[in-house]
Design a protein around this motif. Structure first.
Motif, mmCIF file in Angstrom:
data_model
loop_
_atom_site.group_PDB
_atom_site.id
_atom_site.type_symbol
_atom_site.label_atom_id
_atom_site.label_comp_id
_atom_site.label_asym_id
_atom_site.label_seq_id
_atom_site.Cartn_x
_atom_site.Cartn_y
_atom_site.Cartn_z
ATOM 1 N N VAL A 71 0.727 -1.212 0.164
ATOM 2 C CA VAL A 71 0.066 -0.051 0.022
ATOM 3 C C VAL A 71 0.966 1.078 0.395
ATOM 4 O O VAL A 71 1.729 1.409 0.900
ATOM 5 N N GLY A 72 0.362 2.247 -0.848
ATOM 6 C CA GLY A 72 1.413 3.244 -1.111
ATOM 7 C C GLY A 72 2.418 3.451 -2.175
ATOM 8 O O GLY A 72 2.977 4.336 -2.358
ATOM 9 N N GLU A 73 2.973 1.818 -2.599
ATOM 10 C CA GLU A 73 3.927 1.871 -3.365
ATOM 11 C C GLU A 73 3.292 2.370 -4.997
ATOM 12 O O GLU A 73 1.984 2.365 -5.323
ATOM 13 N N GLY A 74 4.060 3.075 -5.690
ATOM 14 C CA GLY A 74 3.829 3.429 -7.029
ATOM 15 C C GLY A 74 3.503 2.285 -8.064
ATOM 16 O O GLY A 74 2.475 2.691 -8.669
ATOM 17 N N TRP A 75 4.073 1.198 -7.672
ATOM 18 C CA TRP A 75 3.677 0.107 -8.955
ATOM 19 C C TRP A 75 2.600 -0.407 -8.630
ATOM 20 O O TRP A 75 1.650 -0.796 -9.609
ATOM 21 N N ARG A 76 2.159 -0.559 -7.431
ATOM 22 C CA ARG A 76 0.613 -1.160 -6.889
ATOM 23 C C ARG A 76 -0.534 0.017 -7.524
ATOM 24 O O ARG A 76 -1.382 -0.586 -8.225
ATOM 25 N N ARG A 77 -0.114 1.270 -7.306
ATOM 26 C CA ARG A 77 -1.239 2.301 -7.830
ATOM 27 C C ARG A 77 -1.349 2.064 -9.468
ATOM 28 O O ARG A 77 -2.255 2.038 -9.922
#
Length: 398
Positions: A71-77
């Protein structure tokens, strides 16, 4: 690394479960929906978009719940954003497919391969136009929803909405021609002025409405050429529609013949001809003399046929047969030019009517009375005196 592997496995498992469930639904629907045209169309045309939409949606849920550690990681978003865009696109594809299936089911109830297919062609035209409009609306809405998922676009949206009036006016002016054609296409579809497969005469060309869209109309001309016209043409200019109320039409064949033509015998020959061909629909067979000037008479044969194509062949058949009939059986009725020949004195009884009183021959120096306006007779002398100027003396009479 193990967490990434778990995420990939969860996504693959979700995709496999989604494909399995879709396949089960597909087989059940095909088995129990054999007698339903709607269910058959759904299994044939909506199966693939249903597979793709269910798979992408399952993968999106699996990725969302299996990547809680990032959560909060760029790749997840980015991954979740791409999956959301995929869900929106595939759902729009599925909705468009369902609407197309419903429209195809409605079209199947109206057959156009029957003689009286005017109502069926009208419904077909309206459904085709609605299909194009609904697909365009779905695509626009899907693209709009996809753009609204971007935060920067949502921020700009507030400013755009505040100036919607100005933007609307500018857009309307810029797309005036396009919008005019779109509204004209909708008007044609629901006003019953022209339908698919209608026989029309437009721009001096005789053809059939082959394709009717929101922006243009394709007319298949009789010699297999294609005439492409904007839809606004049919709402702003006159054209002939030969099959608006029914396919049966009338046609003429005209002949310029000599005055010696036996009209009644020619009329009977026309009747005998049309009664022996399947091109005639049995409604109208009339032969009349419509003109008698210029040394010839004009004979018009009026016949009827079930459709425009049959009428064209029937008119050609009437011309060919009656021309051959006049040539072979009534050669005196062929158009002729007459010339009268006589001697130089023109004293034959049919050339000149002898005067009742003898005419006095004038000498070379005398002028006939009817060769002068001012003189030669009492009326001419009076006219001469009236037009003599005040300083002029009238000429002495001889």
């Amino acid at each position: 690394m193990e967490r990434y592997l778990e995420t990939a496995v969860a996504a693959l498992a979700a995709a496999a479960v989604a494909l399995f469930l879709v396949e089960v639904v597909h087989r059940i629907t095909r088995r129990f929906g054999r007698r339903s045209l709607l269910m058959t169309e759904l299994t044939d045309h909506a199966h693939r978009p249903f597979q793709v939409a269910a798979t992408v949606l399952a993968v999106q849920f699996a990725a969302r719940f299996s990547t809680g550690y990032a959560v909060g990681e760029g790749w997840r978003r980015l991954l979740l954003h791409l999956l959301i865009l995929g869900v929106i696109a595939t759902v729009a594809w599925l909705v468009a497919s369902l609407l197309v299936v419903v429209e195809d089911t409605a079209l199947a109830r109206f057959r156009v391969d029957v003689p009286d297919n005017r109502h069926a062609r009208r419904v077909r035209t309206q459904v085709v136009m609605l299909r194009r409009l609904t697909i365009a609306v779905i695509v626009i809405l899907a693209v709009g929803v996809m753009l609204m998922t971007f935060p920067s676009v949502r921020g700009i949206g507030a400013g755009v909405l505040t100036s919607a009036g100005v933007v609307g006016v500018v857009a309307a002016l810029a797309a005036q021609s396009l919008l005019g054609n779109v509204f004209a296409g909708l008007q044609l579809a629901f006003s019953d002025a022209v339908r698919l497969d209608d026989v029309v005469v437009v721009e001096g060309e005789w053809g059939r409405i082959e394709e009717l869209t929101l922006s243009y109309v394709v007319v298949q001309i009789w010699d297999d050429r294609r005439l492409i016209l904007p839809t606004s043409y049919f709402t702003s200019k006159p054209f002939q529609n030969w099959t608006r109320t029914e396919a049966a039409v009338l046609g003429t064949a005209e002949f310029d013949v000599d005055w010696a033509v036996p009209v009644q015998t020619m009329r009977e020959e026309l009747r005998r001809l049309v009664e022996g061909t399947e091109l005639w629909d049995g409604r109208v067979c009339v032969l009349q003399v419509t003109d008698a000037t210029g040394g010839t008479v004009r004979v018009r044969a009026l016949v009827s046929a079930a459709d425009a194509g049959s009428l064209w062949d029937l008119r050609c058949l009437v011309r060919e047969h009656l021309v051959a009939w006049i040539r072979d059986n009534r050669p005196t009725a062929m158009p002729r030019l007459r010339t009268e020949l006589g001697d130089a004195s023109s004293d034959l009884p049919w050339q000149w009517v002898q005067p009742r009183r003898p005419v006095r021959r004038l000498t070379d120096t005398e002028v006939p009375d009817d060769a002068r306006v001012f003189g030669g007779s009492d009326d001419g002398d009076a006219r001469s005196e009236a037009f003599v100027g005040p300083e002029e003396a009238p000429a002495p009479r001889p």
